[in-house]
Design an enzyme around this catalytic site. Sequence first.
Site, short mmCIF file in Angstrom:
data_model
loop_
_atom_site.label_atom_id
_atom_site.label_comp_id
_atom_site.label_asym_id
_atom_site.label_seq_id
_atom_site.Cartn_x
_atom_site.Cartn_y
_atom_site.Cartn_z
N CYS A 1 -4.26 -0.70 -5.33
CA CYS A 1 -5.28 0.01 -6.12
C CYS A 1 -4.76 0.27 -7.54
O CYS A 1 -3.65 0.76 -7.73
CB CYS A 1 -5.66 1.29 -5.43
SG CYS A 1 -6.35 1.00 -3.78
N CYS B 1 0.82 -1.21 0.00
CA CYS B 1 0.00 0.00 0.00
C CYS B 1 0.86 1.27 0.00
O CYS B 1 2.07 1.23 0.19
CB CYS B 1 -0.96 -0.02 1.19
SG CYS B 1 -2.32 1.18 1.06
N ASP B 2 0.20 2.40 -0.18
CA ASP B 2 0.84 3.67 -0.52
C ASP B 2 2.09 4.03 0.29
O ASP B 2 3.13 4.35 -0.28
CB ASP B 2 -0.16 4.82 -0.34
CG ASP B 2 -1.36 4.70 -1.26
OD1 ASP B 2 -1.47 3.69 -1.96
OD2 ASP B 2 -2.19 5.62 -1.26
N LYS B 3 1.99 4.03 1.61
CA LYS B 3 3.09 4.52 2.45
C LYS B 3 4.16 3.46 2.67
O LYS B 3 5.23 3.76 3.19
CB LYS B 3 2.56 5.02 3.80
CG LYS B 3 1.37 5.97 3.71
CD LYS B 3 1.59 7.11 2.74
CE LYS B 3 0.33 7.92 2.52
NZ LYS B 3 -0.78 7.20 1.89
N GLU C 1 -5.70 12.25 3.71
CA GLU C 1 -6.03 12.47 2.31
C GLU C 1 -7.51 12.81 2.15
O GLU C 1 -8.36 12.28 2.87
CB GLU C 1 -5.71 11.22 1.48
CG GLU C 1 -4.24 10.93 1.41
CD GLU C 1 -3.91 9.65 0.64
OE1 GLU C 1 -2.72 9.44 0.37
OE2 GLU C 1 -4.84 8.89 0.33
N SER D 1 -5.50 11.74 -2.22
CA SER D 1 -5.19 10.39 -2.67
C SER D 1 -4.73 10.44 -4.12
O SER D 1 -5.09 11.35 -4.87
CB SER D 1 -6.45 9.52 -2.57
OG SER D 1 -6.32 8.35 -3.34
#
Length: 562
Positions: free
Chosen positions: A200, A128-130, A451, A477
């Site tokens: 995602c 995931c993102d982080k 976000e 986001s």
Amino acid sequence: MIIVSTELNKISKRLTQDPSQPASQAMMYGAGFTDEDMKKPIVGIGSTGFDGNTCNMHLNILAGQVKGSITRGGMVGLGFNTIGVSDGISMGTEGMRFSLVSRDVIADSIETICEAHYYDALVTVVGCDKNMPGALIAMARLNRPSIMVYGGTIHSGHYKGEKLNIVSAFEALGKKVAGTITEEDYQGVIKNACPGAGACGGMYTANTMASAIEAMGLTLPYSSTAPATSEKKKAETLALGKAMMHLLEKDIKPRDIMTFEAFENAIRVILVLGGSTNAVMHLIAIAKAAGVKLTIDDFQRIGNTTPLLADLKPSGKYMMEDMDAIGGVPSVMRLLAKHNLLHLDCMTVTGKTVGENLKEAQDLPTDQDLMYAWENPIKQTGHLQILYGNLAPQGSVAKITGKEGTYFEGPARVYDSEEAVNKGLEANEVKSGEVIVIRYVGPKGGPGMPEMLKPTALLMGLGLGNECALITDGRFSGGTHGFVVGHITPEATEGGMIGLVKNGDIIRIDAVNRVLEVKISEEEVTKRRAAWVKPAPRATSGVLYKYMKLVSSASEGCVTDN
């Protein structure tokens, strides 16, 4: 010149070979080490795998495959876990305040175990993102041979013949509020948007950062686009042993790869692909950990000569799996190289330079429309624009693809929290032509700089996405699209001008001249500033309180070790 190392266990031998460390060795034998293992280099394999979300649910499986490859390559692989936060799950709730915090917790925890246990090298398996910037910050701090394995992108969902992704679910709420979708179809979108494992699927933050890190040279080629459940992703994990042994033998370390020129390559790639605004702060934070001076103005400078070519979601129509099908990031980098926009002599984890790696890649196919022609771009210059002005004297980051226009001026509609704006949108308070202002959601004010995807998705679902703008001292986001400006610095909690804006004030956003301003007189500013009172902190203990005390501004990367 690369020197071949003859001592591959030069760090771990402090524990494994030192006769004054009998207890260390006793525990290692107890954990299954053999006499031969005690002579081998030890590779930490850090996974952000955890149950309950698609981005991370499969990572421990991938990490297990990496461990097997490391073992077969003549090293000792030791697995460990660190945390993660699912932005998709926490978005629109108070839990989102912990998302950016998790980046630094991940970095700190990886650094902690590798330093404490004297690992010679590191592989991170992240989703995931982080996760990605957290892993890269740790790699830069440790500066030991390291490779990142991206967990991979999710496949598209499908419902009634329509391709879906996670943002489809967010925007479905706005459609429900607007009455343009039935309850049955609303539930149908929710239950079919995410078909299985993977991050995602558009050019959102996870895929943006994976693309940037591949362009920098810290992953094996094609890591950023290979779908999570593909054979290509499995093959990547199985190739790690050979790649890691090569790094150890050549003593190639992250800071040999993370040069200023490598960061320029990364920025160039995410600009041509239409990447997330979050890349700005994350790359600045990674650069700081690597001892490289990178600023928000570097993004503008590079963007001035980089066209936006990729028709990827959120603003376009294609997904990351489609990018993989036409050659992935290496094919995009070949295109940039043909236009002399890459540093080809940068080292990578393959042990080869960028230029050498690209010789093994293919050109983009001519029969595709995901990547626009160089002569006919979506936008002539980068979509990430750095705006200044009385609302952002220390900078802000706008995401302007050109599809939403380049100029917006309108009256402010002010909210002091994300919860307030979401309620306002659901109550139809926001009118066409207004500039929504969400403040006190910055790194210190949030705290945690959450976000604002839920409000922007609501705007889109309500049909106001092209009729309103949104500015904030928080973040967006990677799934956000529309006329948006974030990372406004100084933030409201620190006395920034955004905290003085009132309903009805005229706000001007000029992406051509890179200006963000509110049209009020200096006398009025002085009057309002005198009346302004700093709000009470929203956290008084725990990790958010510590973060609030330590974190730097968005323009400085939101780092916590200044």
